[in-house]
Write a protein that holds these residues in place. Structure first.
Motif, mmCIF file in Angstrom:
data_model
loop_
_atom_site.group_PDB
_atom_site.id
_atom_site.type_symbol
_atom_site.label_atom_id
_atom_site.label_comp_id
_atom_site.label_asym_id
_atom_site.label_seq_id
_atom_site.Cartn_x
_atom_site.Cartn_y
_atom_site.Cartn_z
ATOM 1 N N UNK A 371 0.818 -1.205 0.000
ATOM 2 C CA UNK A 371 0.000 0.000 0.000
ATOM 3 C C UNK A 371 0.853 1.257 0.000
ATOM 4 N N UNK A 372 0.200 2.399 -0.085
ATOM 5 C CA UNK A 372 0.911 3.675 -0.219
ATOM 6 C C UNK A 372 1.805 3.977 0.976
ATOM 7 N N UNK A 373 1.322 3.712 2.192
ATOM 8 C CA UNK A 373 2.122 4.051 3.376
ATOM 9 C C UNK A 373 3.364 3.180 3.466
ATOM 10 N N UNK A 374 3.246 1.899 3.132
ATOM 11 C CA UNK A 374 4.406 1.012 3.135
ATOM 12 C C UNK A 374 5.417 1.480 2.084
ATOM 13 N N UNK A 375 4.947 1.811 0.915
ATOM 14 C CA UNK A 375 5.852 2.303 -0.133
ATOM 15 C C UNK A 375 6.548 3.583 0.307
ATOM 16 N N UNK A 376 5.801 4.472 0.964
ATOM 17 C CA UNK A 376 6.390 5.729 1.439
ATOM 18 C C UNK A 376 7.541 5.463 2.403
ATOM 19 N N UNK A 377 7.335 4.544 3.334
ATOM 20 C CA UNK A 377 8.367 4.293 4.344
ATOM 21 C C UNK A 377 9.547 3.516 3.764
ATOM 22 N N UNK A 378 9.293 2.631 2.819
ATOM 23 C CA UNK A 378 10.403 1.932 2.163
ATOM 24 C C UNK A 378 11.287 2.930 1.428
ATOM 25 N N UNK A 379 10.670 3.845 0.704
ATOM 26 C CA UNK A 379 11.444 4.850 -0.041
ATOM 27 C C UNK A 379 12.238 5.732 0.913
ATOM 28 N N UNK A 380 11.602 6.167 1.994
ATOM 29 C CA UNK A 380 12.292 7.011 2.976
ATOM 30 C C UNK A 380 13.467 6.267 3.601
ATOM 31 N N UNK A 381 13.237 4.998 3.987
ATOM 32 C CA UNK A 381 14.296 4.220 4.614
ATOM 33 C C UNK A 381 15.438 3.915 3.674
ATOM 34 N N UNK A 382 15.116 3.598 2.435
ATOM 35 C CA UNK A 382 16.163 3.317 1.440
ATOM 36 C C UNK A 382 17.016 4.544 1.202
ATOM 37 N N UNK A 383 16.374 5.699 1.151
ATOM 38 C CA UNK A 383 17.106 6.961 0.963
ATOM 39 C C UNK A 383 18.035 7.226 2.146
ATOM 40 N N UNK A 384 17.516 7.021 3.372
ATOM 41 C CA UNK A 384 18.328 7.295 4.566
ATOM 42 C C UNK A 384 19.530 6.365 4.682
#
Length: 515
Positions: A371-384
């Motif tokens: 879902x959108x929230x999981x995708x948002x956090x994966x992208x944020x974590x991968x970036x960090x």
């Protein structure tokens, strides 16, 4: 006069246990009453993703047979034997689906039980089913589930908290007397606060995490959900203990007295005389609703009037806890969720056209399964975690984590337990914050520090504001879980020391649901 099904479901777990032992009621009667309740209200509440009625009744019948046999067989039954329980659908359960609230694991059947589920089965507690949650435990409202939002039994137009809103709503709606949840940044305590239930986050490592689908491995912790402090303590006693299958599990020798204390015994506390209670300066004031602060101040006054020493403690690094958490948690989540690739297990979605490479199958699967929230956090974590940003973001967040742990250490030199509101607001309307992730994240501001430090916390009902529950949170040093039960039980007694029924018995929306 025999108890009615409606009166059975409104007992506490401790009362159910006592009546089962004396033979006043049977586990089959009790379990069927809860299954009937689920059938009557859950179409509206949506607390359960899966209901395991046949299995629960089989367990209940076996417990009744053992009690009827008498002798050693009956004497060896656990005190909670025959008392039903619900399990958050993030905890793997053999023979039942475990979905993590996601399309990615829709229909997946675990080949093994989590350690806590093994303990529940050994205690012979009927498992009613698996409860709803924000997908992979990512959320504060249980609106991010692939199986629809859960509704708050106090007001079905409002959220039940998250990520474990299903477990909290099931307990609040009398669909289950007890439930298990997981707490990564407040996912047991914050739902407890907004549904008028009790939720405990044990010391990190105090309860085995083996079999809990990982979101953020350094933060996740399984814990109990209940209607009273005593009930939560009884369940905590059952699930606590060292587990060789969990490398982060605490050994009994690491506890202050070289053993795990009885939390149920601590929950029998009648007073707080001499208890030093620290009010956290940073976890009140701006951003907290006036009604929440009023109930909090009234709770402090009750504690002070009954002999507790109230002191203010300053934890300056807490101002950065939310930011640090939302770097550490997504970073660990992006690593943990990398296993969902559409190849090994779970959902597999094939690309509509073009070559059938692993990369393209993985991309199609994750696009459809998350879902959108999981995708948002994966992208944020991968970036960090990416090259060039690791030190600036993830590394800096870990330094803040160390400062938070030091602030707690200093605070506990002045106080036995710390106290704050559990959530800055009462339950907000469904969809109110879905389009504003930052506003949603702010609901965790008071609960996150405990996860970053690995210390125990509990939320206990503290009254009503605008007709909705307010939670009071107690925190204690690591491995001192008994302290939070002592403080919470004393406050619960003080707040219930009148002619009115306890808060959990006042849920108004239930009559609307069953009409």
């Amino acid at each position: 006069m025999a108890p009615t099904p409606d009166s059975l479901i409104r007992l506490t777990a401790a009362q159910m246990s006592a009546k089962l032992r004396t033979g006043e009621i049977t586990s089959v009667e009790l379990t069927q009453a809860h299954l009937d309740r689920i059938g009557a209200v859950d179409e509206t509440i949506n607390a359960f993703i899966h209901v395991s009625g046949d299995e629960a009744l089989q367990t209940a019948a076996a417990v009744d047979a053992s009690r009827a046999a008498g002798g050693a067989e009956a004497e060896q039954l656990h005190p909670l034997a025959g008392v039903p329980i619900a399990i958050k659908d993030l905890i793997v359960t053999k023979g039942q689906p475990t979905t993590a609230g996601s399309k990615m694991l829709q229909g997946w059947m675990s080949p093994y039980d989590a350690t806590v589920v093994e303990k529940i089965r050994t205690a012979r507690m009927p498992i009613l089913g698996k409860t709803n949650l924000d997908e992979f435990a990512m959320g504060s409202s249980t609106e991010h589930s692939a199986y629809g939002p859960t509704r708050n039994p106090w007001d079905i137009t409002r959220i039940p908290g998250g990520s474990g809103g299903g477990s909290a709503a099931a307990v609040a709606a009398f669909e289950a007397p007890l439930a298990l949840g997981t707490d990564t940044g407040g996912s047991i305590r914050q739902p407890g606060a907004v549904t008028g239930t009790v939720g405990t986050k044990p010391t990190y490592g105090g309860v085995s995490r083996y079999g809990a689908i990982a979101m953020a491995s350094s933060l996740d912790q399984i814990g109990p959900v209940a209607r009273t402090v005593e009930d939560a303590a009884l369940l905590h006693d059952l699930i606590a203990g060292h587990d060789e299958k969990d490398s982060t599990s605490l050994a009994e020798a690491e506890y202050p007295e070289g053993r795990i204390p009885s939390f149920a015994e601590a929950a029998t506390t009648k007073n707080v005389a001499g208890l030093r209670i620290g009010v956290i300066k940073q976890l009140q004031g701006s951003g907290y609703q006036a009604g929440v602060l009023s109930r909090f101040q009234e709770a402090l006054d009750q504690l002070r009037d009954n002999g507790a020493e109230i002191v203010e403690v300053d934890c300056p690094s807490f101002d950065y806890a939310l930011g640090a958490y939302y770097l550490i948690m997504p970073s660990e989540a992006s690593s943990n969720l990398a296993r969902y690739d559409g190849v090994r297990y779970g959902t597999r979605v094939l690309p509509e056209s073009g070559p059938m490479t692993i990369e393209r199958v993985m991309g199609a699967t994750r696009a459809a399964g998350f879902g959108d929230e999981v995708k948002r956090r994966i992208i944020l974590g991968t970036y960090a975690l990416s090259a060039g940003y690791y030190d600036a973001y993830y590394g800096s967040a870990q330094k803040i984590r160390t400062l938070i742990q030091r602030d707690f250490e200093a605070a506990f030199e002045r106080a036995d337990v710390l106290v704050s509101p559990t959530s800055p607001t009462v339950a907000f309307p469904l969809e109110d914050k879905l389009d504003d992730p930052l506003a949603m994240y702010l609901n965790d501001v008071a609960t996150i520090p405990a996860n970053l430090a690995g210390i125990p916390g509990i939320s206990v009902p503290g009254g009503l504001s605008e007709g909705l529950p307010v939670g009071i949170q107690f925190l204690a040093p690591a491995k001192e879980d008994a302290r939070v039960y002592r403080a919470a039980a004393a406050l619960e007694r003080l707040l219930n020391d009148n002619d009115e029924p306890p808060l959990w018995a006042q849920v108004p929306a239930l009559e609307e649901v069953t009409r």
